[in-house]
Design an enzyme around this catalytic site. Structure first.
Site, mmCIF file in Angstrom:
data_model
loop_
_atom_site.group_PDB
_atom_site.id
_atom_site.type_symbol
_atom_site.label_atom_id
_atom_site.label_comp_id
_atom_site.label_asym_id
_atom_site.label_seq_id
_atom_site.Cartn_x
_atom_site.Cartn_y
_atom_site.Cartn_z
ATOM 1 N N GLU A 48 -4.588 -9.155 3.222
ATOM 2 C CA GLU A 48 -5.302 -8.551 4.486
ATOM 3 C C GLU A 48 -6.455 -9.754 4.619
ATOM 4 O O GLU A 48 -6.889 -9.837 5.974
ATOM 5 C CB GLU A 48 -5.612 -7.401 4.536
ATOM 6 C CG GLU A 48 -4.470 -6.263 4.602
ATOM 7 C CD GLU A 48 -3.736 -5.876 3.504
ATOM 8 O OE1 GLU A 48 -3.846 -6.745 2.452
ATOM 9 O OE2 GLU A 48 -3.126 -4.918 3.522
ATOM 10 N N GLU A 82 0.650 -1.393 0.056
ATOM 11 C CA GLU A 82 0.106 0.027 -0.115
ATOM 12 C C GLU A 82 0.915 1.306 -0.010
ATOM 13 O O GLU A 82 0.698 2.350 -0.623
ATOM 14 C CB GLU A 82 -1.078 -0.075 1.189
ATOM 15 C CG GLU A 82 -1.770 -1.154 1.045
ATOM 16 C CD GLU A 82 -3.054 -1.153 2.267
ATOM 17 O OE1 GLU A 82 -2.645 -1.656 3.157
ATOM 18 O OE2 GLU A 82 -3.981 -0.678 2.137
HETATM 19 C C1 LIG Z 1 -3.372 -2.059 6.888
HETATM 20 C C2 LIG Z 1 -2.324 -2.912 6.713
HETATM 21 C C3 LIG Z 1 -2.371 -4.166 7.225
HETATM 22 C C4 LIG Z 1 -1.337 -5.293 6.817
HETATM 23 O O1 LIG Z 1 -0.517 -4.970 6.336
HETATM 24 S S1 LIG Z 1 -1.720 -6.768 7.633
HETATM 25 C C5 LIG Z 1 -0.564 -7.633 7.224
HETATM 26 C C6 LIG Z 1 -0.262 -8.068 5.692
HETATM 27 N N1 LIG Z 1 0.811 -9.012 5.662
HETATM 28 C C7 LIG Z 1 1.070 -10.106 5.494
HETATM 29 O O2 LIG Z 1 -0.382 -10.687 5.774
HETATM 30 C C8 LIG Z 1 2.005 -11.049 5.616
HETATM 31 C C9 LIG Z 1 2.028 -11.980 6.542
HETATM 32 N N2 LIG Z 1 3.389 -12.819 6.635
HETATM 33 C C10 LIG Z 1 3.784 -13.507 5.533
HETATM 34 O O3 LIG Z 1 3.075 -13.782 4.786
HETATM 35 C C11 LIG Z 1 5.027 -14.266 5.656
HETATM 36 O O4 LIG Z 1 5.270 -14.346 7.034
HETATM 37 C C12 LIG Z 1 6.223 -13.621 5.176
HETATM 38 C C13 LIG Z 1 5.935 -13.894 3.464
HETATM 39 C C14 LIG Z 1 6.346 -12.082 5.402
HETATM 40 C C15 LIG Z 1 7.320 -14.244 5.470
HETATM 41 O O5 LIG Z 1 7.465 -15.533 5.220
HETATM 42 P P1 LIG Z 1 8.614 -16.596 5.721
HETATM 43 O O6 LIG Z 1 9.873 -15.925 5.186
HETATM 44 O O7 LIG Z 1 8.184 -17.858 5.543
HETATM 45 O O8 LIG Z 1 8.616 -16.545 7.276
HETATM 46 P P2 LIG Z 1 7.512 -16.507 8.384
HETATM 47 O O9 LIG Z 1 7.957 -17.805 9.204
HETATM 48 O O10 LIG Z 1 6.272 -16.764 7.803
HETATM 49 O O11 LIG Z 1 7.563 -15.187 9.358
HETATM 50 C C16 LIG Z 1 8.776 -15.272 10.034
HETATM 51 C C17 LIG Z 1 8.520 -14.248 11.152
HETATM 52 O O12 LIG Z 1 7.749 -13.227 10.953
HETATM 53 C C18 LIG Z 1 6.628 -13.083 11.439
HETATM 54 N N3 LIG Z 1 5.796 -12.081 10.615
HETATM 55 C C19 LIG Z 1 5.655 -12.211 9.256
HETATM 56 N N4 LIG Z 1 4.907 -11.199 8.777
HETATM 57 C C20 LIG Z 1 4.419 -10.499 9.971
HETATM 58 C C21 LIG Z 1 3.582 -9.566 9.912
HETATM 59 N N5 LIG Z 1 3.233 -8.735 9.127
HETATM 60 N N6 LIG Z 1 3.453 -8.894 11.407
HETATM 61 C C22 LIG Z 1 3.696 -9.594 12.359
HETATM 62 N N7 LIG Z 1 4.765 -10.624 12.437
HETATM 63 C C23 LIG Z 1 4.915 -11.003 11.147
HETATM 64 C C24 LIG Z 1 6.112 -14.550 11.623
HETATM 65 O O13 LIG Z 1 5.037 -14.708 12.689
HETATM 66 C C25 LIG Z 1 7.252 -15.094 12.192
HETATM 67 O O14 LIG Z 1 7.549 -14.987 13.464
HETATM 68 P P3 LIG Z 1 8.325 -16.138 14.141
HETATM 69 O O15 LIG Z 1 9.586 -16.420 13.700
HETATM 70 O O16 LIG Z 1 8.220 -15.455 15.454
HETATM 71 O O17 LIG Z 1 7.521 -17.381 14.087
#
Ligand code: A1D88
Length: 410
Positions: free
Chosen positions: A97, A77
């Site tokens: 989201e 965004e």
């Molecule tokens: C208005 C706006 C609203 C928003 O933006 S809402 C959020 C939108 N974003 C998402 O939904 C993305 C969510 N995350 C993912 O899809 C994946 O993750 C990633 C592609 C970013 C990375 O994937 P990978 O490399 O396989 O790692 P992993 O094990 O999924 O994540 C690593 C650590 O990062 C934390 N994490 C990832 N994204 C977020 C986030 N958006 N907010 C808080 N924590 C996040 C996880 O939980 C985990 O943490 P730990 O190592 O403790 O298990």
């Protein structure tokens, strides 16, 4: 970001701004943990309108996003607020989201349709589907594809060219070239509503997302931004979003359970899987299982439905043969792993049962109450429900928390 931005806009030695991420990742979006604290007491639109639109997008200095790795949710965004976007071909861009029971809340519902067109934007948001940089370039979300080494230099070059009027200074929110005529908008939006109601009948956020997009096209993007902001705050507090956020962290927590993952335990061997319901999901699950050499029992309520389920499985396998992914000999072998039944007798030695019937609570409760009588106590019970509380489904069994949720994606 606000503080740095305001400084960059104030300083006379800064001509343009390039936004990028650390360690080869642009941004994974808003910190999902922060939703736990409840919505901040700030006026609606203070982030998406007052800061991102009025300060960043309407600034006298252009911004260019340099994207590598991921640009998801709030990350994308913010990138869409910039006046141009340069990315690597493998970057992953999306607004996932809705997977968290919320909608994009920082202008994504307004800018994505204006950059990639309404049908593609609806698909990306409603299905939480991300796309690669190379495809994002084709759809107009990205302006240039470069290698990771050239990313920052190219973004700086583009930013300076915008300052010098050698490139257009696009404000995504004001673009209309990708929006269809209003009659066409109506048709696309109505179709999306019908699909959303069919696919996610028990949750409200997909329909809210469509309403917000619609508002922005019909009443203008600022009205859309305001509706987006109010709706995002309302959805953040919903039980659906709380549950889906829990699922997000719970899925990741399964790889870190102390005294489980480090004990060298080996998973129990699964040989025979029983499936209740031979509809689209049930037959798809059965296909995936026999293709992977599991014995499968498929139960239906009558011969007619059973034949239809088995025909679907045969058609699925035949499509593998047609694509050259399976030989004709394998087709026969795989099919021999499948038995169709009309009662639970053969469920007695099943290792797993997967229920895949209609989203009807009392029907599912009855099925699991029956399974409880026929299956052995170590049999894993799973339901393919998308939206019904598992505890509720298990209410009529002897052990309510025995039921797992099982989902299958292709
Ligand atoms: C208005 C706006 C609203 C928003 O933006 S809402 C959020 C939108 N974003 C998402 O939904 C993305 C969510 N995350 C993912 O899809 C994946 O993750 C990633 C592609 C970013 C990375 O994937 P990978 O490399 O396989 O790692 P992993 O094990 O999924 O994540 C690593 C650590 O990062 C934390 N994490 C990832 N994204 C977020 C986030 N958006 N907010 C808080 N924590 C996040 C996880 O939980 C985990 O943490 P730990 O190592 O403790 O298990």
């Amino acid at each position: 970001m606000k503080r740095d931005y305001e400084e960059a806009l104030r300083r006379s030695d800064v001509k343009a701004i390039v936004l990028t991420g650390a360690k080869g990742r642009f941004s994974g979006g808003f910190d999902i943990n922060a939703f736990q604290n409840g919505p901040k007491n700030e006026k609606p639109g203070s982030l998406s309108i007052d800061f991102l639109t009025d300060i960043v997008e309407d600034a006298q200095k252009p911004s260019v996003a340099a994207i590598d790795g991921i640009a998801l949710g709030g990350g994308l965004e913010v990138a869409m607020v910039c006046h141009a976007r340069v990315s690597t071909s493998s970057a992953q861009l999306g607004l996932p989201e809705l997977q968290l029971g919320i909608i994009p809340g920082m202008g994504g519902t307004q800018r994505l349709p204006r950059l990639v067109g309404l049908p593609k934007a609806l698909e990306m948001m409603l299905m939480s589907k991300s796309i690669k940089g190379v495809d994002a370039h084709r759809f107009g979300l990205i302006d240039a594809i470069v290698s990771a080494n050239e990313l920052i230099n190219t973004a700086c070059f583009w930013a300076l060219e915008i300052v010098e009027d050698k490139r257009p200074w696009f404000r995504s929110l004001h673009r209309t070239d990708k929006l269809p005529a209003l009659e066409e908008v109506k048709k696309i939006i109505n179709f999306a509503r019908v699909q959303a109601q069919k696919q996610s009948a028990n949750v409200q956020h997909p329909l809210v997302c469509i309403d917000v997009i619609d508002e922005g096209i019909i009443s203008g993007p600022r009205a859309g931004l305001m509706k987006e902001s109010l709706s995002a705050k309302m959805l953040e507090m919903s039980q659906t979003s709380k549950s889906l956020r829990h699922v997000f962290f719970a899925q990741r927590a399964t790889s870190k359970i102390p005294n489980i993952i480090n004990l060298g335990l080996t998973p129990r061997r699964i040989q025979k899987v029983a499936i209740v319901g031979g509809g689209l999901m049930g037959s798809g699950i059965a296909t995936a299982l026999i293709a992977n050499n599991f014995l499968v029992i498929l139960k239906e309520v009558n011969e007619h439905f059973l034949d239809a389920g088995i025909s679907r499985i045969k058609a699925n396998l035949q499509s593998f043969v047609k694509k050259g992914e399976m030989t004709k000999g394998d087709y026969e072998k795989k099919l021999s792993l499948l038995s169709g039944v009309l009662d639970y007798e053969q469920f007695r030695d099943a290792d797993v049962v997967i229920e895949a019937v209609l989203e009807d609570v009392s029907l599912k409760q009855k099925i699991f109450a029956d399974l409880d009588k026929y299956c052995h106590s170590n049999c894993i019970f799973a339901t393919n429900t998308s939206t019904i509380d598992l505890q509720l489904i298990g209410q009529k069994t002897s052990c309510q928390n025995r039921i797992a949720g099982a989902h299958f994606f292709r």
